[in-house]
Design a protein around this motif. Structure first.
Motif, mmCIF file in Angstrom:
data_model
loop_
_atom_site.group_PDB
_atom_site.id
_atom_site.type_symbol
_atom_site.label_atom_id
_atom_site.label_comp_id
_atom_site.label_asym_id
_atom_site.label_seq_id
_atom_site.Cartn_x
_atom_site.Cartn_y
_atom_site.Cartn_z
ATOM 1 N N PRO A 21 43.651 30.133 27.373
ATOM 2 C CA PRO A 21 43.842 28.915 28.168
ATOM 3 C C PRO A 21 42.691 27.917 28.001
ATOM 4 C CG PRO A 21 44.467 30.815 29.460
ATOM 5 C CD PRO A 21 43.844 31.336 28.199
ATOM 6 N N GLU A 22 41.472 28.401 27.882
ATOM 7 C CA GLU A 22 40.321 27.503 27.706
ATOM 8 C C GLU A 22 40.393 26.764 26.369
ATOM 9 O OE1 GLU A 22 40.078 30.813 28.566
ATOM 10 O OE2 GLU A 22 39.680 30.447 30.690
ATOM 11 N N GLN A 23 40.831 27.464 25.329
ATOM 12 C CA GLN A 23 40.974 26.826 24.016
ATOM 13 C C GLN A 23 42.090 25.784 24.042
ATOM 14 O OE1 GLN A 23 41.446 30.619 21.981
ATOM 15 N NE2 GLN A 23 39.574 30.234 20.784
ATOM 16 N N VAL A 24 43.152 26.082 24.761
ATOM 17 C CA VAL A 24 44.251 25.129 24.895
ATOM 18 C C VAL A 24 43.749 23.871 25.597
ATOM 19 C CG1 VAL A 24 46.494 24.690 25.984
ATOM 20 C CG2 VAL A 24 46.063 26.886 24.876
ATOM 21 N N ALA A 25 42.994 24.032 26.673
ATOM 22 C CA ALA A 25 42.473 22.884 27.423
ATOM 23 C C ALA A 25 41.626 21.982 26.531
ATOM 24 C CB ALA A 25 41.662 23.365 28.622
ATOM 25 N N ALA A 26 40.899 22.571 25.591
ATOM 26 C CA ALA A 26 40.026 21.796 24.711
ATOM 27 C C ALA A 26 40.807 20.917 23.733
ATOM 28 C CB ALA A 26 39.097 22.738 23.953
ATOM 29 N N LEU A 27 42.106 21.118 23.609
ATOM 30 C CA LEU A 27 42.919 20.315 22.696
ATOM 31 C C LEU A 27 43.133 18.895 23.203
ATOM 32 C CD1 LEU A 27 45.781 22.857 21.865
ATOM 33 C CD2 LEU A 27 43.859 22.215 20.385
ATOM 34 N N PHE A 28 42.910 18.659 24.477
ATOM 35 C CA PHE A 28 43.285 17.385 25.084
ATOM 36 C C PHE A 28 42.063 16.560 25.469
ATOM 37 C CE2 PHE A 28 46.621 20.498 25.879
ATOM 38 C CZ PHE A 28 47.655 19.878 25.195
ATOM 39 N N PRO A 29 41.721 15.579 24.639
ATOM 40 C CA PRO A 29 40.557 14.745 24.944
ATOM 41 C C PRO A 29 40.838 13.810 26.117
ATOM 42 C CG PRO A 29 41.712 13.887 23.028
ATOM 43 C CD PRO A 29 42.388 15.179 23.408
ATOM 44 N N PRO A 30 39.805 13.332 26.775
ATOM 45 C CA PRO A 30 39.998 12.360 27.850
ATOM 46 C C PRO A 30 40.765 11.144 27.319
ATOM 47 C CG PRO A 30 37.728 13.112 27.800
ATOM 48 C CD PRO A 30 38.395 13.659 26.575
ATOM 49 N N GLY A 31 41.666 10.648 28.104
ATOM 50 C CA GLY A 31 42.454 9.479 27.720
ATOM 51 C C GLY A 31 43.759 9.799 27.040
ATOM 52 N N PHE A 32 43.927 11.036 26.555
ATOM 53 C CA PHE A 32 45.177 11.437 25.922
ATOM 54 C C PHE A 32 46.155 11.820 27.018
ATOM 55 C CE2 PHE A 32 48.018 14.434 23.761
ATOM 56 C CZ PHE A 32 48.382 13.664 22.666
ATOM 57 N N ASP A 33 47.411 11.395 26.893
ATOM 58 C CA ASP A 33 48.395 11.667 27.946
ATOM 59 C C ASP A 33 49.733 12.035 27.331
ATOM 60 O OD1 ASP A 33 49.280 11.899 30.572
ATOM 61 O OD2 ASP A 33 49.834 9.795 30.718
ATOM 62 N N ILE A 34 50.459 12.858 28.042
ATOM 63 C CA ILE A 34 51.819 13.222 27.652
ATOM 64 C C ILE A 34 52.691 13.110 28.896
ATOM 65 C CG2 ILE A 34 53.349 14.943 26.641
ATOM 66 C CD1 ILE A 34 50.853 16.392 25.559
ATOM 67 N N ASP A 35 53.774 12.373 28.780
ATOM 68 C CA ASP A 35 54.807 12.342 29.821
ATOM 69 C C ASP A 35 55.960 13.170 29.288
ATOM 70 O OD1 ASP A 35 53.736 10.570 31.802
ATOM 71 O OD2 ASP A 35 54.040 8.932 30.379
ATOM 72 N N TRP A 36 56.417 14.135 30.062
ATOM 73 C CA TRP A 36 57.533 14.949 29.594
ATOM 74 C C TRP A 36 58.410 15.382 30.757
ATOM 75 C CZ3 TRP A 36 52.783 17.369 30.283
ATOM 76 C CH2 TRP A 36 52.780 18.588 30.971
ATOM 77 N N ALA A 37 59.626 15.768 30.385
ATOM 78 C CA ALA A 37 60.575 16.288 31.359
ATOM 79 C C ALA A 37 61.549 17.206 30.630
ATOM 80 C CB ALA A 37 61.343 15.156 32.032
ATOM 81 N N PRO A 38 61.821 18.359 31.212
ATOM 82 C CA PRO A 38 62.772 19.264 30.565
ATOM 83 C C PRO A 38 64.196 18.730 30.655
ATOM 84 C CG PRO A 38 62.154 20.121 32.714
ATOM 85 C CD PRO A 38 61.309 18.900 32.472
ATOM 86 N N GLU A 39 64.950 18.965 29.598
ATOM 87 C CA GLU A 39 66.358 18.586 29.567
ATOM 88 C C GLU A 39 67.272 19.800 29.560
ATOM 89 O OE1 GLU A 39 66.769 16.076 26.150
ATOM 90 O OE2 GLU A 39 66.056 14.327 27.249
ATOM 91 N N GLY A 40 66.731 20.945 29.156
ATOM 92 C CA GLY A 40 67.540 22.146 29.095
ATOM 93 C C GLY A 40 66.653 23.369 28.993
ATOM 94 N N GLY A 41 67.292 24.507 29.022
ATOM 95 C CA GLY A 41 66.550 25.750 28.920
ATOM 96 C C GLY A 41 67.473 26.943 29.038
ATOM 97 N N ALA A 42 66.899 28.103 28.897
ATOM 98 C CA ALA A 42 67.648 29.351 29.022
ATOM 99 C C ALA A 42 66.680 30.431 29.458
ATOM 100 C CB ALA A 42 68.302 29.727 27.692
ATOM 101 N N ILE A 43 67.252 31.519 29.913
ATOM 102 C CA ILE A 43 66.438 32.639 30.373
ATOM 103 C C ILE A 43 67.062 33.932 29.857
ATOM 104 C CG2 ILE A 43 67.618 32.983 32.571
ATOM 105 C CD1 ILE A 43 64.778 33.204 33.815
ATOM 106 N N SER A 44 66.232 34.930 29.591
ATOM 107 C CA SER A 44 66.714 36.212 29.078
ATOM 108 C C SER A 44 67.545 36.921 30.144
ATOM 109 C CB SER A 44 65.540 37.098 28.655
ATOM 110 O OG SER A 44 64.721 37.409 29.764
#
Length: 154
Positions: free
Chosen positions: A69-92
């Motif tokens: 998780p710490e390495q993942v957090a380091a991928l996002f520099p200050p000022g970078f943004d993502i807007d997202w919303a799920p449209e579909g999915g499934a579950i086992s």
């Protein structure tokens, strides 16, 4: 009378469809994805990705995909943004794994306040149910979308 009976039957069918949608098995992962997007706006991408990541995740869009998780957090520099919303999915069938997919839009805010739209894409997130009943993502990545390629050519 037959008209009332038909209306009652239609309302009963609509009620069943609405109830089935509310009880859709993928609702749990869709809700987790929506909560993830909201949290990203509240606390920032880096912190939200760290909060929603499992102990070990695969980030499909990176050179070294397996990360903490710490390495993942380091991928996002200050000022970078993502807007997202799920449209579909499934579950086992056993209810322990799921995935969501949807549209995302990337942007970057430069020093001085200028925002650059980096274009739209699609994403997929793979989720695992935790022992406490919460959902954490174990895989995440963007899928290049024709709209993004068109944007990049401009």
């Amino acid at each position: 009378m037959p008209r009332r009976l038909a209306l009652a039957a239609a309302l009963l069918c609509l009620s069943a469809i609405t109830s089935a949608a509310a009880d859709h098995p993928a609702k749990a992962v869709m809700d987790a994805d929506r909560a993830f997007a909201v949290k990203a706006k509240e606390v920032g991408l880096a912190k939200a990705f760290q909060m929603f990541a499992a102990d070990k995740v695969v980030m499909f869009s990176t050179a070294t995909p397996e990360m903490t998780p710490e390495q993942v957090a380091a991928l996002f520099p200050p000022g970078f943004d993502i807007d997202w919303a799920p449209e579909g999915g499934a579950i086992s069938d056993d209810g322990t794994l799921g995935y969501t997919w949807g549209k995302a839009r990337y942007s970057a805010k430069k020093p001085g306040g200028t925002v650059t739209d980096l274009g739209p894409t699609r994403y997929v997130t793979i989720w695992r149910k935790q022992k406490d009943g919460s959902w954490k993502f174990i895989g995440d990545g963007e899928l290049t979308n024709p709209e993004t390629r068109a944007f990049q050519k401009k």
